[in-house]
Scaffold this motif. Structure first.
Motif, PDB file in Angstrom:
ATOM      1  N   TYR A  30       0.839  -1.198   0.000  1.00 40.41           N
ATOM      2  CA  TYR A  30       0.000   0.000   0.000  1.00 40.41           C
ATOM      3  C   TYR A  30       0.872   1.246   0.000  1.00 40.41           C
ATOM      4  CZ  TYR A  30       0.969  -0.501   5.000  1.00 40.41           C
ATOM      5  OH  TYR A  30       1.593  -0.666   6.206  1.00 40.41           O
ATOM      6  N   ARG A  31       0.255   2.365  -0.377  1.00 38.54           N
ATOM      7  CA  ARG A  31       0.964   3.642  -0.412  1.00 38.54           C
ATOM      8  C   ARG A  31       1.270   4.127   0.999  1.00 38.54           C
ATOM      9  NH1 ARG A  31       1.145   6.888  -4.773  1.00 38.54           N
ATOM     10  NH2 ARG A  31       0.046   6.217  -6.631  1.00 38.54           N
ATOM     11  N   ASP A  32       2.471   4.686   1.130  1.00 37.66           N
ATOM     12  CA  ASP A  32       2.886   5.320   2.377  1.00 37.66           C
ATOM     13  C   ASP A  32       3.786   6.479   1.968  1.00 37.66           C
ATOM     14  OD1 ASP A  32       4.246   6.124   4.714  1.00 37.66           O
ATOM     15  OD2 ASP A  32       4.165   4.116   5.562  1.00 37.66           O
ATOM     16  N   ASP A  33       3.450   7.691   2.397  1.00 37.23           N
ATOM     17  CA  ASP A  33       4.216   8.873   2.007  1.00 37.23           C
ATOM     18  C   ASP A  33       5.679   8.809   2.442  1.00 37.23           C
ATOM     19  OD1 ASP A  33       1.959   9.944   0.832  1.00 37.23           O
ATOM     20  OD2 ASP A  33       1.413  11.131   2.601  1.00 37.23           O
ATOM     21  N   LYS A  34       5.987   7.969   3.426  1.00 35.26           N
ATOM     22  CA  LYS A  34       7.358   7.885   3.937  1.00 35.26           C
ATOM     23  C   LYS A  34       8.183   6.814   3.225  1.00 35.26           C
ATOM     24  CE  LYS A  34       5.709   9.382   8.401  1.00 35.26           C
ATOM     25  NZ  LYS A  34       5.358   8.986   9.747  1.00 35.26           N
ATOM     26  N   VAL A  35       7.575   6.138   2.254  1.00 31.70           N
ATOM     27  CA  VAL A  35       8.248   5.037   1.557  1.00 31.70           C
ATOM     28  C   VAL A  35       8.223   5.307   0.055  1.00 31.70           C
ATOM     29  CG1 VAL A  35       8.176   2.560   1.059  1.00 31.70           C
ATOM     30  CG2 VAL A  35       7.580   3.384   3.340  1.00 31.70           C
ATOM     31  N   ALA A  36       9.373   5.175  -0.601  1.00 33.13           N
ATOM     32  CA  ALA A  36       9.413   5.247  -2.064  1.00 33.13           C
ATOM     33  C   ALA A  36       8.894   3.919  -2.589  1.00 33.13           C
ATOM     34  CB  ALA A  36      10.838   5.500  -2.548  1.00 33.13           C
ATOM     35  N   GLY A  37       7.886   3.943  -3.442  1.00 30.37           N
ATOM     36  CA  GLY A  37       7.255   2.705  -3.903  1.00 30.37           C
ATOM     37  C   GLY A  37       6.101   2.357  -2.983  1.00 30.37           C
ATOM     38  N   GLN A  38       6.032   1.103  -2.577  1.00 33.29           N
ATOM     39  CA  GLN A  38       4.953   0.662  -1.692  1.00 33.29           C
ATOM     40  C   GLN A  38       5.505   0.131  -0.388  1.00 33.29           C
ATOM     41  OE1 GLN A  38       2.503  -2.309  -3.573  1.00 33.29           O
ATOM     42  NE2 GLN A  38       1.151  -0.746  -4.380  1.00 33.29           N
ATOM     43  N   ARG A  39       4.775   0.380   0.670  1.00 30.09           N
ATOM     44  CA  ARG A  39       5.060  -0.260   1.954  1.00 30.09           C
ATOM     45  C   ARG A  39       4.436  -1.650   1.892  1.00 30.09           C
ATOM     46  NH1 ARG A  39       5.828   2.332   7.201  1.00 30.09           N
ATOM     47  NH2 ARG A  39       5.902   0.633   8.687  1.00 30.09           N
ATOM     48  N   THR A  40       5.084  -2.637   2.477  1.00 30.67           N
ATOM     49  CA  THR A  40       4.550  -3.997   2.458  1.00 30.67           C
ATOM     50  C   THR A  40       4.390  -4.521   3.880  1.00 30.67           C
ATOM     51  OG1 THR A  40       6.755  -4.963   2.224  1.00 30.67           O
ATOM     52  CG2 THR A  40       5.529  -4.540   0.202  1.00 30.67           C
ATOM     53  N   ASP A  41       3.404  -5.365   4.051  1.00 30.87           N
ATOM     54  CA  ASP A  41       3.120  -5.991   5.342  1.00 30.87           C
ATOM     55  C   ASP A  41       2.567  -7.382   5.096  1.00 30.87           C
ATOM     56  OD1 ASP A  41       3.735  -4.199   7.498  1.00 30.87           O
ATOM     57  OD2 ASP A  41       1.982  -2.995   6.980  1.00 30.87           O
ATOM     58  N   LYS A  42       2.438  -8.136   6.160  1.00 34.70           N
ATOM     59  CA  LYS A  42       1.763  -9.427   6.088  1.00 34.70           C
ATOM     60  C   LYS A  42       0.734  -9.472   7.201  1.00 34.70           C
ATOM     61  CE  LYS A  42       5.496 -11.724   8.556  1.00 34.70           C
ATOM     62  NZ  LYS A  42       6.498 -12.778   8.517  1.00 34.70           N
ATOM     63  N   LEU A  43      -0.403 -10.096   6.892  1.00 39.00           N
ATOM     64  CA  LEU A  43      -1.492 -10.249   7.847  1.00 39.00           C
ATOM     65  C   LEU A  43      -1.780 -11.735   8.009  1.00 39.00           C
ATOM     66  CD1 LEU A  43      -3.922  -7.591   6.337  1.00 39.00           C
ATOM     67  CD2 LEU A  43      -2.440  -7.289   8.327  1.00 39.00           C
ATOM     68  N   PHE A  44      -2.120 -12.144   9.229  1.00 38.02           N
ATOM     69  CA  PHE A  44      -2.506 -13.528   9.463  1.00 38.02           C
ATOM     70  C   PHE A  44      -4.008 -13.582   9.672  1.00 38.02           C
ATOM     71  CE2 PHE A  44      -3.397 -17.154  12.266  1.00 38.02           C
ATOM     72  CZ  PHE A  44      -2.960 -18.169  11.429  1.00 38.02           C
ATOM     73  N   LEU A  45      -4.681 -14.420   8.895  1.00 38.13           N
ATOM     74  CA  LEU A  45      -6.123 -14.618   9.014  1.00 38.13           C
ATOM     75  C   LEU A  45      -6.348 -16.018   9.572  1.00 38.13           C
ATOM     76  CD1 LEU A  45      -7.073 -13.337   5.451  1.00 38.13           C
ATOM     77  CD2 LEU A  45      -6.751 -11.999   7.528  1.00 38.13           C
TER      78      LEU A  45
END
Length: 83
Positions: A30-45
């Motif tokens: 997803y977009r984050d103004d503090k990151v060039a490109g995209q910020r990435t994360d992982k979620l556990f469902l």
């Protein structure tokens, strides 16, 4: 919060305490103004969490969180062409 699904992984293992952990790991960007490109994360469902059938890598998702910042709902907004 809108994100892009980059990867989906089924999880099934026994942890050090002998508990069986089952569910799905969702890798997102997803977009984050503090990151060039995209910020990435992982979620556990956890197993049993309602996952839309249309969820594929490249899909645009709308994620909703409850007041405690736990994932509450996953909605597929769009899927990549040809999927």
């Amino acid at each position: 919060m809108q994100v892009i699904a980059h990867g989906i992984q089924d999880i099934d293992f026994v942890n050090d305490q002998g508990e069986r952990i089952q569910g799905t790991r969702l890798y997102i960007g997803y977009r984050d103004d503090k990151v060039a490109g995209q910020r990435t994360d992982k979620l556990f469902l956890k197993k049993g969490f309602p996952i839309p059938k249309e969820l594929v890598p490249g899909a645009v998702l709308d994620l909703s969180f409850d007041i405690n910042r736990h994932l509450d709902k996953v909605l597929v907004v769009s899927t990549p062409a040809g999927k």
